[in-house]
Design a protein around this motif. Structure first.
Motif, PDB file in Angstrom:
ATOM      1  N   PRO A   1     -59.428-114.085 -45.705  1.00 55.13           N
ATOM      2  CA  PRO A   1     -60.050-115.307 -46.203  1.00 55.13           C
ATOM      3  C   PRO A   1     -61.280-114.981 -47.040  1.00 55.13           C
ATOM      4  CG  PRO A   1     -59.866-115.340 -43.801  1.00 55.13           C
ATOM      5  CD  PRO A   1     -59.376-114.012 -44.273  1.00 55.13           C
TER       6      PRO A   1
ATOM      7  N   ALA B   1     -64.172-116.155 -47.058  1.00 56.96           N
ATOM      8  CA  ALA B   1     -65.389-116.038 -46.262  1.00 56.96           C
ATOM      9  C   ALA B   1     -65.453-114.726 -45.498  1.00 56.96           C
ATOM     10  CB  ALA B   1     -65.480-117.204 -45.282  1.00 56.96           C
TER      11      ALA B   1
ATOM     12  N   PRO C   1     -62.408-119.171 -33.537  1.00 57.90           N
ATOM     13  CA  PRO C   1     -62.041-120.276 -34.431  1.00 57.90           C
ATOM     14  C   PRO C   1     -62.309-121.648 -33.809  1.00 57.90           C
ATOM     15  CG  PRO C   1     -60.252-118.697 -34.228  1.00 57.90           C
ATOM     16  CD  PRO C   1     -61.282-118.309 -33.230  1.00 57.90           C
TER      17      PRO C   1
ATOM     18  N   THR D   1     -58.829-127.724 -33.463  1.00 58.32           N
ATOM     19  CA  THR D   1     -58.856-129.176 -33.347  1.00 58.32           C
ATOM     20  C   THR D   1     -57.928-129.678 -32.245  1.00 58.32           C
ATOM     21  OG1 THR D   1     -57.054-129.479 -34.913  1.00 58.32           O
ATOM     22  CG2 THR D   1     -59.282-129.370 -35.839  1.00 58.32           C
TER      23      THR D   1
ATOM     24  N   GLU E   1     -53.196-127.701 -33.765  1.00 55.60           N
ATOM     25  CA  GLU E   1     -52.544-126.488 -34.233  1.00 55.60           C
ATOM     26  C   GLU E   1     -51.259-126.248 -33.430  1.00 55.60           C
ATOM     27  OE1 GLU E   1     -56.777-126.593 -34.880  1.00 55.60           O
ATOM     28  OE2 GLU E   1     -55.682-126.603 -33.010  1.00 55.60           O
TER      29      GLU E   1
ATOM     30  N   PRO F   1     -53.406-125.957 -40.218  1.00 52.34           N
ATOM     31  CA  PRO F   1     -54.266-126.197 -41.381  1.00 52.34           C
ATOM     32  C   PRO F   1     -54.835-124.886 -41.932  1.00 52.34           C
ATOM     33  CG  PRO F   1     -54.852-127.640 -39.553  1.00 52.34           C
ATOM     34  CD  PRO F   1     -53.866-126.648 -39.027  1.00 52.34           C
ATOM     35  N   GLU F   2     -54.915-124.787 -43.246  1.00 52.25           N
ATOM     36  CA  GLU F   2     -55.378-123.558 -43.882  1.00 52.25           C
ATOM     37  C   GLU F   2     -56.772-123.153 -43.409  1.00 52.25           C
ATOM     38  OE1 GLU F   2     -56.123-121.676 -48.317  1.00 52.25           O
ATOM     39  OE2 GLU F   2     -54.967-123.511 -48.112  1.00 52.25           O
ATOM     40  N   ALA F   3     -57.676-124.113 -43.245  1.00 53.66           N
ATOM     41  CA  ALA F   3     -59.039-123.786 -42.803  1.00 53.66           C
ATOM     42  C   ALA F   3     -59.025-123.131 -41.422  1.00 53.66           C
ATOM     43  CB  ALA F   3     -59.903-125.044 -42.789  1.00 53.66           C
ATOM     44  N   VAL F   4     -58.166-123.592 -40.559  1.00 58.21           N
ATOM     45  CA  VAL F   4     -58.066-123.002 -39.219  1.00 58.21           C
ATOM     46  C   VAL F   4     -57.440-121.622 -39.311  1.00 58.21           C
ATOM     47  CG1 VAL F   4     -57.035-123.238 -36.914  1.00 58.21           C
ATOM     48  CG2 VAL F   4     -57.984-125.244 -38.077  1.00 58.21           C
ATOM     49  N   ARG F   5     -56.408-121.472 -40.145  1.00 55.43           N
ATOM     50  CA  ARG F   5     -55.791-120.146 -40.317  1.00 55.43           C
ATOM     51  C   ARG F   5     -56.810-119.134 -40.810  1.00 55.43           C
ATOM     52  NH1 ARG F   5     -51.504-122.697 -43.151  1.00 55.43           N
ATOM     53  NH2 ARG F   5     -52.066-121.494 -44.968  1.00 55.43           N
ATOM     54  N   GLU F   6     -57.682-119.547 -41.738  1.00 56.87           N
ATOM     55  CA  GLU F   6     -58.709-118.627 -42.246  1.00 56.87           C
ATOM     56  C   GLU F   6     -59.659-118.202 -41.139  1.00 56.87           C
ATOM     57  OE1 GLU F   6     -60.739-120.027 -45.696  1.00 56.87           O
ATOM     58  OE2 GLU F   6     -58.947-119.907 -46.943  1.00 56.87           O
ATOM     59  N   GLN F   7     -60.059-119.139 -40.293  1.00 57.68           N
ATOM     60  CA  GLN F   7     -60.952-118.806 -39.181  1.00 57.68           C
ATOM     61  C   GLN F   7     -60.256-117.863 -38.201  1.00 57.68           C
ATOM     62  OE1 GLN F   7     -62.722-122.247 -37.250  1.00 57.68           O
ATOM     63  NE2 GLN F   7     -62.532-123.376 -39.173  1.00 57.68           N
TER      64      GLN F   7
END
Length: 114
Positions: free
Chosen positions: A7, A9, A33, A36, A39, A70-76
């Motif tokens: 990611p 970040a 991570p 929510t 997932e 969600p992509e944001a969760v996958r990145e974390q």
């Protein structure tokens, strides 16, 4: 699906610890991570073996993650798994296998050495 990449970040930054075997100063590691509850790995009907079981069964978790998480969760999740390789083990994290994460760490190490 495109190629796996760390990611944005989590890509190498000055002063960030290099877990690929190099030296460098230590800064903060990726935190656990923020989930929510929506997932696929947290769903009530989820089978933990899809993420931690035999390799053939882990494909189910990998596909569920890539298609539903969600992509944001996958990145974390990927950032955490890259920063904590011994704790992430061979389980599926962010749709990546242990060998995927090893390759990502090696690519990051090679990019910083160049």
């Amino acid at each position: 699906m495109g190629p796996l990449r760390a990611p944005a970040a989590h890509r190498r930054r000055p002063g960030r610890r290099d877990h690929g075997g190099g030296g460098g100063s230590t800064t903060e590691l990726a935190p656990w991570p923020r989930l929510t509850g929506d997932e696929p790995c947290r769903a009530p009907e989820a089978d933990p073996e899809d993420w931690t079981g035999p390799p053939k069964q882990r494909v189910n978790g990998q596909l569920a993650c890539l298609s539903k998480c969600p992509e944001a969760v996958r990145e974390q999740c990927l950032a955490w798994a890259l920063d904590h390789p011994s704790r992430a083990g061979s389980a599926i994290w962010a749709g990546t296998t242990l060998s995927d994460r090893r390759r990502l760490r090696r690519e990051r190490r090679d990019a910083t050495a160049a």
